[in-house]
Design a protein around this motif. Structure first.
Motif, PDB file in Angstrom:
ATOM      1  N   SER A 346     -12.179  -4.028  -6.605  1.00 57.75           N
ATOM      2  CA  SER A 346     -11.372  -4.799  -7.551  1.00 57.75           C
ATOM      3  C   SER A 346      -9.880  -4.549  -7.372  1.00 57.75           C
ATOM      4  N   ASN A 347      -9.525  -3.464  -6.631  1.00 52.57           N
ATOM      5  CA  ASN A 347      -8.112  -3.131  -6.424  1.00 52.57           C
ATOM      6  C   ASN A 347      -7.594  -3.541  -5.044  1.00 52.57           C
ATOM      7  N   VAL A 348      -8.449  -4.164  -4.234  1.00 53.46           N
ATOM      8  CA  VAL A 348      -8.002  -4.588  -2.907  1.00 53.46           C
ATOM      9  C   VAL A 348      -7.005  -5.744  -3.043  1.00 53.46           C
ATOM     10  N   ASN A 349      -5.964  -5.697  -2.255  1.00 54.33           N
ATOM     11  CA  ASN A 349      -4.948  -6.758  -2.278  1.00 54.33           C
ATOM     12  C   ASN A 349      -5.545  -8.035  -1.677  1.00 54.33           C
ATOM     13  N   LYS A 369     -11.977  -5.026   9.366  1.00 51.35           N
ATOM     14  CA  LYS A 369     -10.560  -4.698   9.473  1.00 51.35           C
ATOM     15  C   LYS A 369      -9.879  -4.430   8.130  1.00 51.35           C
ATOM     16  N   ILE A 370     -10.431  -4.962   7.031  1.00 53.23           N
ATOM     17  CA  ILE A 370      -9.760  -4.811   5.735  1.00 53.23           C
ATOM     18  C   ILE A 370     -10.617  -4.022   4.747  1.00 53.23           C
ATOM     19  N   THR A 371     -11.814  -4.556   4.461  1.00 50.21           N
ATOM     20  CA  THR A 371     -12.637  -3.978   3.403  1.00 50.21           C
ATOM     21  C   THR A 371     -13.098  -2.564   3.738  1.00 50.21           C
ATOM     22  N   LEU A 372     -13.737  -2.418   4.908  1.00 45.09           N
ATOM     23  CA  LEU A 372     -14.322  -1.120   5.251  1.00 45.09           C
ATOM     24  C   LEU A 372     -13.273  -0.017   5.375  1.00 45.09           C
ATOM     25  N   TYR A 374     -10.406   0.230   3.885  1.00 44.99           N
ATOM     26  CA  TYR A 374      -9.888   0.531   2.546  1.00 44.99           C
ATOM     27  C   TYR A 374     -10.894   1.344   1.732  1.00 44.99           C
ATOM     28  N   VAL A 375     -12.161   0.910   1.758  1.00 43.07           N
ATOM     29  CA  VAL A 375     -13.187   1.607   0.976  1.00 43.07           C
ATOM     30  C   VAL A 375     -13.433   3.006   1.537  1.00 43.07           C
ATOM     31  N   LYS A 461      -5.217  12.524   6.564  1.00 43.52           N
ATOM     32  CA  LYS A 461      -4.106  12.370   7.496  1.00 43.52           C
ATOM     33  C   LYS A 461      -3.149  11.234   7.115  1.00 43.52           C
ATOM     34  N   GLN A 462      -3.650  10.207   6.424  1.00 52.76           N
ATOM     35  CA  GLN A 462      -2.835   9.027   6.153  1.00 52.76           C
ATOM     36  C   GLN A 462      -2.869   8.704   4.665  1.00 52.76           C
ATOM     37  N   GLU A 463      -2.430   9.648   3.870  1.00 51.17           N
ATOM     38  CA  GLU A 463      -2.528   9.508   2.417  1.00 51.17           C
ATOM     39  C   GLU A 463      -1.732   8.329   1.873  1.00 51.17           C
ATOM     40  N   GLU A 464      -0.621   7.989   2.544  1.00 52.87           N
ATOM     41  CA  GLU A 464       0.246   6.929   2.034  1.00 52.87           C
ATOM     42  C   GLU A 464      -0.113   5.551   2.586  1.00 52.87           C
ATOM     43  N   THR A 465      -1.184   5.443   3.370  1.00 52.65           N
ATOM     44  CA  THR A 465      -1.462   4.187   4.063  1.00 52.65           C
ATOM     45  C   THR A 465      -1.685   3.039   3.099  1.00 52.65           C
TER      46      THR A 465
END
Length: 467
Positions: A346-349, A369-372, A374-375, A461-465
């Motif tokens: 629900s928070n995905v752009n 490329k997007i959903t997986l 991010y989750v 490693k990529q907390e701000e991604t």
């Protein structure tokens, strides 16, 4: 191939990262001991007095309440150590020297009790050392205040500071002591049991002795334990990977399906998995065990259709029982993953999906490329905890198929996990030391896997991604 190269590069860099951490230890220790060196070199005679007798420096500075409190702690510790502490500490190393004999009425040493009291004595000594250090630091702080013509804090003001600026220390003191006594002490006891011969014929009143790493040698070398250990370990790893992947991707797929705009009555469809999740797990397991038993409804309908009774959970039902366990575990675990994924999705752009569709990306490409990513980024810690939970999932096969011992396995069946074998060894058959050794092996395996996966994951490693 690109993803594989990235993972390989991360694994290659792992040893250097670990070595860098170890190289930083000396400098960190030097910083820790810098304060101690300052006290030893610049402390006056009153600080030295507190080093010799706790609270004496405070009494010389006329801090009566604090000084007498420290003095009472030292006196109480000396009395404890003389009366029982020294004996308890000595018993930790010997585990008893006098064996009991019920026939002659001789009461011997209880090695297990001596082990527990010995560990407790170490905790008390450690607490005393911490109070001793705080006593010396407090005397030095008072010296610094006097040397700079400042008035030392009164006892009333220090109590006020403990209830204000340092309230976190005051509030956590009692819980930390409770955790040490009721959580850490049993863990240390279990760890030490792994290095003794406690179990089998060696139980009190017989004396327990230290055996070093012999129990681990029994597990990993040829003998009655090793073949069973490696069989169960292989199945345990396969089970943990399969069940975690199945539960995670099935829950994610269900969440994606219920997020579709074309799906009607979403609240109703979500309610069914949540009801399955809300029912206590052992009730569900017992229900499935009855359904697939020889006299259960599944076999009843098979017989009604002209078939023969199937032993879904019988002695010979190796892979049938394993797949059934995977299915039952999925029934119990998928709803929680679905709820977690639903909240994250629900928070995905949504602009990302719009841009992907404009570029001609298919639904599968959008998912990859997007959903997986991010989750996975948001749920890697949860995924690791699910893996650990599945690796140590005691209840699944205990309730579905517990109590079976299969040929080729020592006190285990072909569906048992290491945690089930540990239970069979220690609780049902008194192999306490072997069971403790197995638990340490489980801890080593799960901790190494979970830490390695987390350190190499984007969540670390990529907390701000995705912010």
């Amino acid at each position: 191939m690109k993803a594989l190269d990235t993972i390989t590069a991360k694994f290659k860099n792992l040893p250097s990262a670990v070595a860098k951490k170890f190289r930083a230890i000396p400098s960190e220790l030097a910083g820790k001991f810098a304060g101690a060196k300052e006290i030893l070199t610049q402390g006056n005679g009153k600080v030295t007095a507190s080093m010799l007798v706790m609270g004496l420096g405070q009494l010389i500075y006329r801090q009566w309440i604090k000084g007498f409190m420290y003095l009472f702690v030292q006196a109480a510790f000396i009395v404890y150590f003389v009366l029982t502490g020294a004996g308890d500490l000595f018993g930790l190393f010997t585990l008893g020297t006098r064996e009991g004999n019920a026939w002659y009425g001789v009461e011997g040493d209880n090695s297990v009790v001596m082990l527990i009291t010995g560990i407790l004595s170490v905790f008390i000594i450690f607490l005393y050392i911490m109070l001793y250090i705080s006593n010396v630091k407090d005397a030095y702080r008072t010296q610094c205040a006097v040397d700079t013509l400042k008035e030392p804090l009164s006892f009333k003001k220090e109590v006020g500071a403990l209830l204000d600026k340092s309230f976190h220390k005051t509030a956590l003191a009692l819980p930390v002591i409770g955790v040490c006594v009721f959580s850490i002490l049993p863990i240390v006891f279990m760890i030490l049991i792994a290095f003794t011969n406690y179990g089998g014929d060696v139980v009190p009143p017989a004396l327990v002795d230290w055996v070093g790493f012999k129990n681990f040698g029994k597990i990993l070398s040829l003998g009655q334990f090793a073949p069973t250990f490696f069989k169960i370990f292989g199945w345990n790893m396969l089970w943990a990977v399969l069940s975690t992947a199945l539960n995670y991707f099935a829950g994610l797929g269900l969440a994606l399906l219920l997020n579709k705009k074309c799906v009607k009555g979403k609240a109703i469809w979500r309610a069914f998995p949540i009801l399955a999740y809300a029912i206590p797990g052992f009730i569900t397991l017992l229900g499935f065990k009855f359904m697939f038993s020889y006299g259960g409804p599944i076999n009843y309908y098979i017989q009604q259709g002209g078939g023969e009774v199937v032993g879904f959970l019988g002695l010979d039902a190796k892979w049938t029982a394993r797949f059934l366990g995977l299915g039952v575990n999925a029934w119990i675990s998928i709803p929680s993953t679905m709820l977690l994924a639903t909240g994250i999705l629900s928070n995905v752009n949504t602009d990302l999906y719009e841009a992907a569709r404009v570029d001609g990306a298919s639904s599968w490409k959008q998912f990859i490329k997007i959903t997986l990513p991010y989750v996975l980024f948001a749920t890697t810690p949860v995924l690791i905890s699910q893996f650990i939970g599945n690796f140590n999932n005691f209840g699944i096969f205990y309730f579905l198929r517990g109590g079976l011992y299969v040929d080729g396995y020592f006190l285990a069946s072909d569906t048992d996990l290491l945690i089930n074998w540990l239970y069979n060894m220690s609780i049902d058959n008194n192999y306490y030391s072997i069971g403790a050794a197995i638990s340490l092996v489980i801890f080593a395996i799960t901790s190494v896997i979970s830490l390695t996966v987390y350190v190499l994951s984007p969540s670390y490693k990529q907390e701000e991604t995705f912010r």
